[in-house]
Design an enzyme around this catalytic site. Structure first.
Site, mmCIF file in Angstrom:
data_model
loop_
_atom_site.group_PDB
_atom_site.id
_atom_site.type_symbol
_atom_site.label_atom_id
_atom_site.label_comp_id
_atom_site.label_asym_id
_atom_site.label_seq_id
_atom_site.Cartn_x
_atom_site.Cartn_y
_atom_site.Cartn_z
ATOM 1 N N ASP A 191 -13.156 6.752 -5.275
ATOM 2 C CA ASP A 191 -11.919 7.439 -6.339
ATOM 3 C C ASP A 191 -12.329 8.833 -6.431
ATOM 4 O O ASP A 191 -12.995 9.342 -5.033
ATOM 5 C CB ASP A 191 -12.834 6.335 -7.713
ATOM 6 C CG ASP A 191 -10.400 5.884 -8.139
ATOM 7 O OD1 ASP A 191 -9.885 7.294 -8.096
ATOM 8 O OD2 ASP A 191 -10.607 5.280 -8.289
ATOM 9 N N HIS A 252 -6.599 8.466 -4.713
ATOM 10 C CA HIS A 252 -7.648 7.786 -5.519
ATOM 11 C C HIS A 252 -8.641 8.665 -4.402
ATOM 12 O O HIS A 252 -9.638 8.150 -3.880
ATOM 13 C CB HIS A 252 -8.103 6.589 -5.633
ATOM 14 C CG HIS A 252 -6.711 5.871 -6.766
ATOM 15 N ND1 HIS A 252 -7.407 6.865 -7.815
ATOM 16 C CD2 HIS A 252 -6.374 5.548 -7.520
ATOM 17 C CE1 HIS A 252 -6.589 5.828 -8.739
ATOM 18 N NE2 HIS A 252 -5.665 5.846 -8.572
ATOM 19 N N GLU A 309 -1.092 3.662 -7.234
ATOM 20 C CA GLU A 309 -0.885 4.331 -7.960
ATOM 21 C C GLU A 309 -0.464 6.028 -6.575
ATOM 22 O O GLU A 309 -0.948 7.210 -6.863
ATOM 23 C CB GLU A 309 -2.296 5.373 -9.211
ATOM 24 C CG GLU A 309 -2.056 4.288 -10.182
ATOM 25 C CD GLU A 309 -3.204 4.114 -10.869
ATOM 26 O OE1 GLU A 309 -2.563 4.156 -12.085
ATOM 27 O OE2 GLU A 309 -4.652 4.241 -10.595
ATOM 28 N N TRP A 457 -13.394 0.053 -15.447
ATOM 29 C CA TRP A 457 -13.228 2.043 -15.356
ATOM 30 C C TRP A 457 -13.885 2.219 -16.075
ATOM 31 O O TRP A 457 -14.151 2.395 -17.179
ATOM 32 C CB TRP A 457 -11.612 2.034 -15.501
ATOM 33 C CG TRP A 457 -10.951 1.428 -14.057
ATOM 34 C CD1 TRP A 457 -9.821 -0.356 -14.849
ATOM 35 C CD2 TRP A 457 -10.551 0.915 -12.863
ATOM 36 N NE1 TRP A 457 -9.031 -0.851 -13.935
ATOM 37 C CE2 TRP A 457 -9.839 -0.043 -13.027
ATOM 38 C CE3 TRP A 457 -11.279 2.242 -12.121
ATOM 39 C CZ2 TRP A 457 -9.492 -0.563 -11.490
ATOM 40 C CZ3 TRP A 457 -11.015 1.348 -10.489
ATOM 41 C CH2 TRP A 457 -9.744 0.007 -10.609
HETATM 42 C C1 ACM Z 1 -5.637 0.582 -11.375
HETATM 43 O O1 ACM Z 1 -6.107 0.507 -12.373
HETATM 44 N N1 ACM Z 1 -5.614 1.870 -10.881
HETATM 45 C C2 ACM Z 1 -5.881 -0.889 -10.244
#
Ligand code: ACM
Length: 524
Positions: A191, A252, A309, A457
């Site tokens: 990422d 990312h 994104e 996350w």
């Molecule tokens: C994400 O939360 N961008 C998959």
């Protein structure tokens, strides 16, 4: 005399009734469980036998578990002596189903193969551990259990790009996942802040791309070597957990672009160097070479290529000569069409590697091969993404932010961590999820639902202590939502059973959320 007869009868009735109402301490709650009025004495002298040599590896796993968690050292008997523990292969068409039958002298775990036997052993281990073994012995209350899972995909995702926890912690998470019969570990390894796996053909990915974590771009490089990856994948496999790597693209990609800037497609002011360059032919060769190594390291035949994104950082594509050239030659009319072109090409690469194509719900519009694609529905506020994925025939893993993003807080008093329009993810919300709570009726397409998954996350998770706090005990509620049919679930009763499991987490050095007072939130 008559009065005392009635009071004795009343007592007997009450105790029988309470035994019938007693709920099985196993999490996730089994499909069927009946208490047996007996206790099984387990100690170093209890023989462990198998119905056939193919089950010897399973027997060894049970030996290891009993030694690790109860200090009990079982010997595998050359043949079943008619008492003790027996692992037995039986005919059956659901490889995850098992039965556990117990008397005061015999415990029998039956299943059609290793997977079901493993789940039977995990249930037995919970009965042993909640019986508080002492001095290498346990008095295990007996239960008869017949069990099978609701969903085939019972997943947990850990983001190790933003924070790196390392091999020992990942193994501990895998232990807990296995104990609660979760079976998919989605490993978010690349990422913006860091690239966390060694790729032999491109060593700078880990040596340079591995530098930094979220909040500290100068932290020394941290990553998994290929040997460590192999070790973790094998450790997970022994526990019937499939590891799915995620190599996020075309967005990312910041950490990768730090290492190999020649493949960058630029970014935006907020997300610099965020994308791979979809206009350069060399980018596809580079990423294909990377995925070839990833495919060797992770034998799941499933690679997650993110796809989320992209618009956060694709604005440079508007002026990038290579992307503009691509748009002209391929007749692509928007950046979104470029994104879909890129995803389709990388999906083709995965198909050539015999790998399924896994992606976040943004990939739904990219016209991927329906049978080979699994879409991860994460945008809980976009019901149309779920509907679109189902309409197009994709299989779907459900991981909506509410309730399955574990970086969201779990109590109103928590001060760090995410919320969505004031909403967050307390234990009950994680527990109560079912297909009936979806904003889209699944109807006769339930077979397209692979299962459910929670995602952690780590932007707001700086330490291992906080990672555990955000994960536990929500992981146990997730496990029950993934395994146990909704009509059998009852949150109040789950909370009662959970009380017996919290000390087990504590024994493993896991810091969990119990109440704001008794277990304060670690803010880092
Ligand atoms: C994400 O939360 N961008 C998959």
């Amino acid at each position: 005399m008559i009065r005392s007869f009635f009071s004795v009868m009343a007592l007997v009735c009450v105790s029988l009734l309470s035994q019938a109402q007693q709920s099985c301490p196993v999490i996730p709650l089994p499909s069927q469980s009946t208490p047996v009025k007996a206790v099984f004495p387990l100690n170093d002298h209890t023989p462990l036998a198998v119905s056939e040599p193919a089950l010897l590896a399973s027997a060894n796993m049970l030996q290891q578990q009993l030694l690790q968690y109860a200090g009990i050292r079982l010997v595998i008997a050359p043949k079943a002596p008619g008492y003790g523990i027996l692992l037995k292969k039986v005919k059956g068409d659901n490889p995850a189903a098992y039965s556990l039958e117990m008397t005061g002298t015999q415990v029998t775990i039956s299943a059609s193969g290793d997977e079901g036997i493993f789940y039977g052993m995990m249930s037995l281990m919970q009965l042993v551990r909640t019986a508080k073994p002492k001095a290498a012995a346990a008095q295990v209350p007996c239960w008869n259990i017949a069990d099978k899972p609701l969903f085939g995909w019972r997943g947990f995702m850990l983001d190790e790009s933003r924070q790196f926890f390392g091999k020992a912690v990942v193994k501990k998470l895998l232990d807990e996942m296995a104990s609660y019969k979760l079976n998919r570990f989605h490993w978010h390894l690349t990422d913006e802040p860091g690239w966390r796996l060694e790729i032999k053909q491109y060593p700078r990915l880990s040596l340079v791309g591995g530098i930094g974590v979220h909040g500290d771009s100068t932290a020394p490089a941290q990553y998994y070597t290929q040997d460590e990856i192999k070790e973790i994948v094998a450790y997970a496999k022994e526990r019937h957990i499939t590891v799915i790597p995620e190599i996020d693209m075309p967005g990312h990609a910041t950490a990768a672009n730090k290492a190999y800037p020649q493949f960058s497609g630029g970014g935006s002011a907020k997300y610099p160097e965020f994308t791979f360059n979809p206009g350069k032919e060399e980018t596809y060769q580079y990423l294909t070479n990377i995925l070839r190594e990833v495919n060797v390291l992770f034998p799941s035949q499933m690679i997650h290529i993110g796809g989320d994104e992209v618009s956060f950082g694709s604005e440079k594509w508007k002026t990038d000569p290579a992307v503009q050239q691509l748009m002209q030659t391929k007749g692509l009319n928007s950046l979104l069409e470029v994104e879909h072109y890129f995803i389709k090409r990388m999906a083709d690469t995965l198909l050539k590697l015999n790998s399924k194509v896994l992606g976040w719900d943004e990939v739904t519009a990219a016209q991927l091969p329906a049978k080979e694609t699994i879409v991860f529905w994460w945008r809980h506020d976009k019901a149309d993404q779920l509907k679109g994925a189902l309409d197009k025939g994709y299989n779907v893993v459900l991981c909506p932010r509410l309730p399955y993003y574990f970086d969201f807080v779990q109590d109103s008093s928590n001060t760090v961590g995410r919320r969505w329009a004031g909403g967050f993810n307390p234990l009950k919300r994680v527990y109560d999820f079912s297909l009936a709570t979806l904003p889209v009726p699944v109807g006769n397409r339930a077979a397209q639902i692979e299962g459910i998954q929670a995602n952690l996350w780590t932007e707001t998770v700086r330490t291992t202590e906080r990672m555990y706090y955000m994960t536990f005990p929500r992981l146990l509620a997730l496990a029950e939502a993934a395994w146990t049919a909704p009509e059998q679930r009852d949150f109040a009763q789950f909370e009662q059973r959970l009380k017996q499991h919290l000390p087990l987490l504590k024994q493993q050095g896991i810091y969990y959320m119990e109440s704001p007072k008794s277990t304060p939130e670690p803010i880092r």
